[in-house]
Scaffold this active site. Structure first.
Site, PDB file in Angstrom:
ATOM      1  N   CYS A 166       0.809  -1.218   0.000  1.00 39.21           N
ATOM      2  CA  CYS A 166       0.000   0.000   0.000  1.00 39.21           C
ATOM      3  C   CYS A 166       0.842   1.268   0.000  1.00 39.21           C
ATOM      4  O   CYS A 166       0.314   2.371   0.002  1.00 39.21           O
ATOM      5  CB  CYS A 166      -0.967  -0.048   1.171  1.00 39.21           C
ATOM      6  SG  CYS A 166      -1.922  -1.578   1.110  1.00 39.21           S
ATOM      7  N   HIS A 306      -2.133   7.725   6.299  1.00 37.88           N
ATOM      8  CA  HIS A 306      -2.404   6.419   5.714  1.00 37.88           C
ATOM      9  C   HIS A 306      -3.777   5.965   6.196  1.00 37.88           C
ATOM     10  O   HIS A 306      -4.570   5.459   5.419  1.00 37.88           O
ATOM     11  CB  HIS A 306      -1.309   5.422   6.104  1.00 37.88           C
ATOM     12  CG  HIS A 306      -1.437   4.111   5.412  1.00 37.88           C
ATOM     13  ND1 HIS A 306      -1.391   4.006   4.043  1.00 37.88           N
ATOM     14  CD2 HIS A 306      -1.638   2.854   5.886  1.00 37.88           C
ATOM     15  CE1 HIS A 306      -1.555   2.728   3.710  1.00 37.88           C
ATOM     16  NE2 HIS A 306      -1.707   2.015   4.802  1.00 37.88           N
ATOM     17  N   GLU A 317      -0.127   5.263  13.766  1.00 40.82           N
ATOM     18  CA  GLU A 317       0.254   6.415  12.942  1.00 40.82           C
ATOM     19  C   GLU A 317       0.079   7.729  13.715  1.00 40.82           C
ATOM     20  O   GLU A 317       0.923   8.626  13.630  1.00 40.82           O
ATOM     21  CB  GLU A 317      -0.571   6.443  11.650  1.00 40.82           C
ATOM     22  CG  GLU A 317      -0.143   7.574  10.722  1.00 40.82           C
ATOM     23  CD  GLU A 317      -0.921   7.591   9.405  1.00 40.82           C
ATOM     24  OE1 GLU A 317      -1.953   6.895   9.307  1.00 40.82           O
ATOM     25  OE2 GLU A 317      -0.486   8.314   8.481  1.00 40.82           O
ATOM     26  N   LYS A 338      -9.305   8.106   2.906  1.00 39.79           N
ATOM     27  CA  LYS A 338      -9.745   6.731   2.638  1.00 39.79           C
ATOM     28  C   LYS A 338     -11.159   6.512   3.175  1.00 39.79           C
ATOM     29  O   LYS A 338     -11.831   5.568   2.772  1.00 39.79           O
ATOM     30  CB  LYS A 338      -8.789   5.724   3.287  1.00 39.79           C
ATOM     31  CG  LYS A 338      -7.456   5.600   2.564  1.00 39.79           C
ATOM     32  CD  LYS A 338      -6.596   4.482   3.129  1.00 39.79           C
ATOM     33  CE  LYS A 338      -5.271   4.360   2.404  1.00 39.79           C
ATOM     34  NZ  LYS A 338      -4.264   5.366   2.836  1.00 39.79           N
ATOM     35  N   HIS A 343      -9.664   2.110   0.330  1.00 38.23           N
ATOM     36  CA  HIS A 343      -8.208   1.953   0.287  1.00 38.23           C
ATOM     37  C   HIS A 343      -7.796   1.451  -1.091  1.00 38.23           C
ATOM     38  O   HIS A 343      -8.068   0.309  -1.453  1.00 38.23           O
ATOM     39  CB  HIS A 343      -7.780   0.972   1.378  1.00 38.23           C
ATOM     40  CG  HIS A 343      -6.306   0.868   1.569  1.00 38.23           C
ATOM     41  ND1 HIS A 343      -5.401   1.557   0.781  1.00 38.23           N
ATOM     42  CD2 HIS A 343      -5.570   0.158   2.463  1.00 38.23           C
ATOM     43  CE1 HIS A 343      -4.179   1.260   1.182  1.00 38.23           C
ATOM     44  NE2 HIS A 343      -4.253   0.421   2.193  1.00 38.23           N
ATOM     45  N   PHE A 402       1.946  -3.552   3.864  1.00 41.11           N
ATOM     46  CA  PHE A 402       2.267  -4.876   4.412  1.00 41.11           C
ATOM     47  C   PHE A 402       3.733  -5.165   4.103  1.00 41.11           C
ATOM     48  O   PHE A 402       4.188  -4.984   2.979  1.00 41.11           O
ATOM     49  CB  PHE A 402       1.411  -5.972   3.732  1.00 41.11           C
ATOM     50  CG  PHE A 402       0.008  -6.128   4.284  1.00 41.11           C
ATOM     51  CD1 PHE A 402      -0.523  -5.252   5.214  1.00 41.11           C
ATOM     52  CD2 PHE A 402      -0.786  -7.191   3.849  1.00 41.11           C
ATOM     53  CE1 PHE A 402      -1.813  -5.417   5.708  1.00 41.11           C
ATOM     54  CE2 PHE A 402      -2.082  -7.360   4.337  1.00 41.11           C
ATOM     55  CZ  PHE A 402      -2.596  -6.478   5.265  1.00 41.11           C
TER      56      PHE A 402
END
Lengths: 414, 79
Positions: A166, A306, A317, A338, A343, A402
């Site tokens: 991502c 994010h 975050e 998002k 996403h 990831f």
């Protein structure tokens, strides 16, 4: 940083998102707080734990690409072509007047040709290896979007894909920026694309417990920072940017969206899918980007996070942001768009970079929607539910993937 | 299936796979030179013919099929 560092700006954008098939349409939706989640139409999701997603609405590949070529592209590649066409057109670059070896493409995808893989796998199981298409491999591989863009526009500079889940398209922008810094190109097309709303992909993300399962309220399911958030909502689409030096953009009188003031990248070195609980890698990426931009934490006016709406990720975050910004973390504006787009995985970073550029242009912070009950652990301003006018000079964009990949970009207003 | 039916189906497959108009296809048309097929297109076309007519075309035979008529002749013989 050395004094000779080039100033690199963005002069074109292209967007295919679940809330609009152009940069303008995306911005229109985000500024009004409109989301794009709905029940999955691409396949029968009855058996799935998650039965909704943010699909593109009304995208028709043959509006952009001739039928023969479109048939030899996975949707992720069709999206990449449509977005990069928009960006090149938007930039006003006259490709016939540029040395083709000086314009390159870095374009990534988190997963590549998932639809193609699923279809061909079924053919193999039903009818054996002789039935596999000769186009299977060149439709599957994630770098093919960069290749196809180069063939379509005869761009012969550096050409490849990045892959960092991502964070993929933020790394694509960082690489494109570096290639211009290193004088390996004068212009770069960069970004990312994703078309992973497929049975295997949704089942896989479900198995990893990454997706929201709020099937009764799809439009409210993408809810970063809300107490009841339960995972991300799959999106899809593509984003593309055109990069060149400030000097070059000014010389040709191009519209300048903003400058890439600093870039940062790091690894968590911690876990396959979970973020470092204190956001250690994210801290590193943000600090590096700020150092490179030559700014202090109080300069950051807005952070597009994010913020995928996973219980752990959102908190990690925000912790990282507090560590990096200190007291200013409570003054800066923060939001996760998002909540509206879903996403976009490998396309998330670039589309959110485009959001940052539009936010600076319009001096408007897009909201985090679907916050009905703010998580009590979130004590910073995440711009709940409504856009807000604000003077924006520097904005920061985070993307994590990831594998523990972290990337940060800081943009400066044009 | 008659030879005319085979010809008609072959033309349809070429139209759908090669992105050409039917009136551009002639029996003597060469897949590579006249219809713009590259090596991958040719493999796909042969596979589609195998699929449509339920036949097997071994690679060494497929290599000899260079024109539309040669494809039709092969299928007529194989059926």
């Amino acid at each position: 940083m050395s004094q000779e560092r080039k100033r690199i700006v963005i002069t074109g954008t292209g967007t295919l998102s679940p809330v609009g098939l152009s940069t303008e349409a995306l911005w229109e939706s985000l500024s009004q707080g409109k989301g794009g989640a709905a029940p999955i139409t691409y396949f029968d999701a009855t058996q799935f734990a998650t039965r909704f997603a943010c699909e593109l609405k009304n995208f028709n590949a043959t509006d952009h690409i001739d039928a023969k070529s479109a048939g030899r592209m996975d949707p992720f590649c069709q999206y990449a072509i449509a977005a990069s066409d928009q960006a090149l057109k938007d930039s006003g670059l006259d490709l016939s007047a540029i040395d083709p070896s000086r314009i390159g493409v870095v374009f990534g995808s988190g997963t590549g040709g998932m639809t193609t893989h699923d279809q061909q796998m079924r053919l193999y199981l039903d009818r054996g290896p002789r039935r596999i298409s000769p186009f299977f491999i060149p439709m599957l591989i994630p770098d093919i979007a960069a290749g196809q863009i180069s063939m379509r526009h005869k761009l012969m500079g550096p050409n490849y894909a990045t892959a960092s889940a991502c964070a993929t398209s933020l790394h694509a922008i960082i690489d494109a920026w570096m290639l211009i810094q290193m004088d390996m190109a004068d212009y770069m097309v960069c970004g990312g694309s994703e078309a992973a709303i497929t049975p295997m992909s949704v089942a896989g993300f479900n198995a990893a417990r990454a997706l929201s399962t709020a099937n009764d309220i799809p439009e409210k399911a993408s809810r970063p920072y809300d107490r009841d958030r339960d995972g991300f909502v799959m999106g899809e689409g593509a984003g593309a940017l055109i990069l060149e030096t400030l000097e070059s953009a000014q010389a040709r009188g191009a519209k300048i969206y903003g400058e890439i003031a600093g870039v940062g990248a790091s690894a968590d070195a911690h876990h396959l899918t979970a973020p470092h609980p204190e956001g250690a890698g994210a801290v590193n990426a943000m600090q590096n980007a700020m150092k490179q931009a030559g700014i202090t934490p109080d300069s950051i006016d807005y952070i597009n996070t994010h913020g995928t709406a996973t219980p752990l990720g959102d908190l990690a975050e925000i912790k990282a942001i507090k560590k990096v910004l200190g007291e200013h973390a409570y003054k800066t504006s923060i939001s996760s768009t998002k909540s509206m787009t879903g996403h976009l995985l490998g396309a998330a970073g670039v589309v959110e970079s485009i959001v940052c550029l539009k936010a600076m242009e319009q001096q408007l912070v897009p909201p985090t929607i679907n916050i009905d009950n703010l998580d009590p652990e979130i004590d910073v301003d995440v711009t709940p539910n409504e856009a807000r006018e604000k003077s924006l000079e520097y904005v920061l964009n985070n993307g994590f993937g990831f594998g523990g990949h972290n990337a940060t970009l800081i943009f400066k207003k044009a | 299936m008659s030879a005319d039916e085979i010809k008609s189906k072959v033309y349809d497959i070429i139209v759908s796979k090669m992105g050409v108009n039917k009136d551009q296809i002639k029996p003597e048309s060469k897949f590579a030179d006249d219809l713009g097929a590259d090596s991958l297109d040719t493999v796909e076309l042969i596979m589609e013919l195998e699929n449509e007519f339920d036949i097997q075309i071994p690679d060494e035979e497929a290599e000899k099929i260079g024109t539309v008529q040669q494809a039709i002749d092969y299928i007529v013989k194989a059926k």
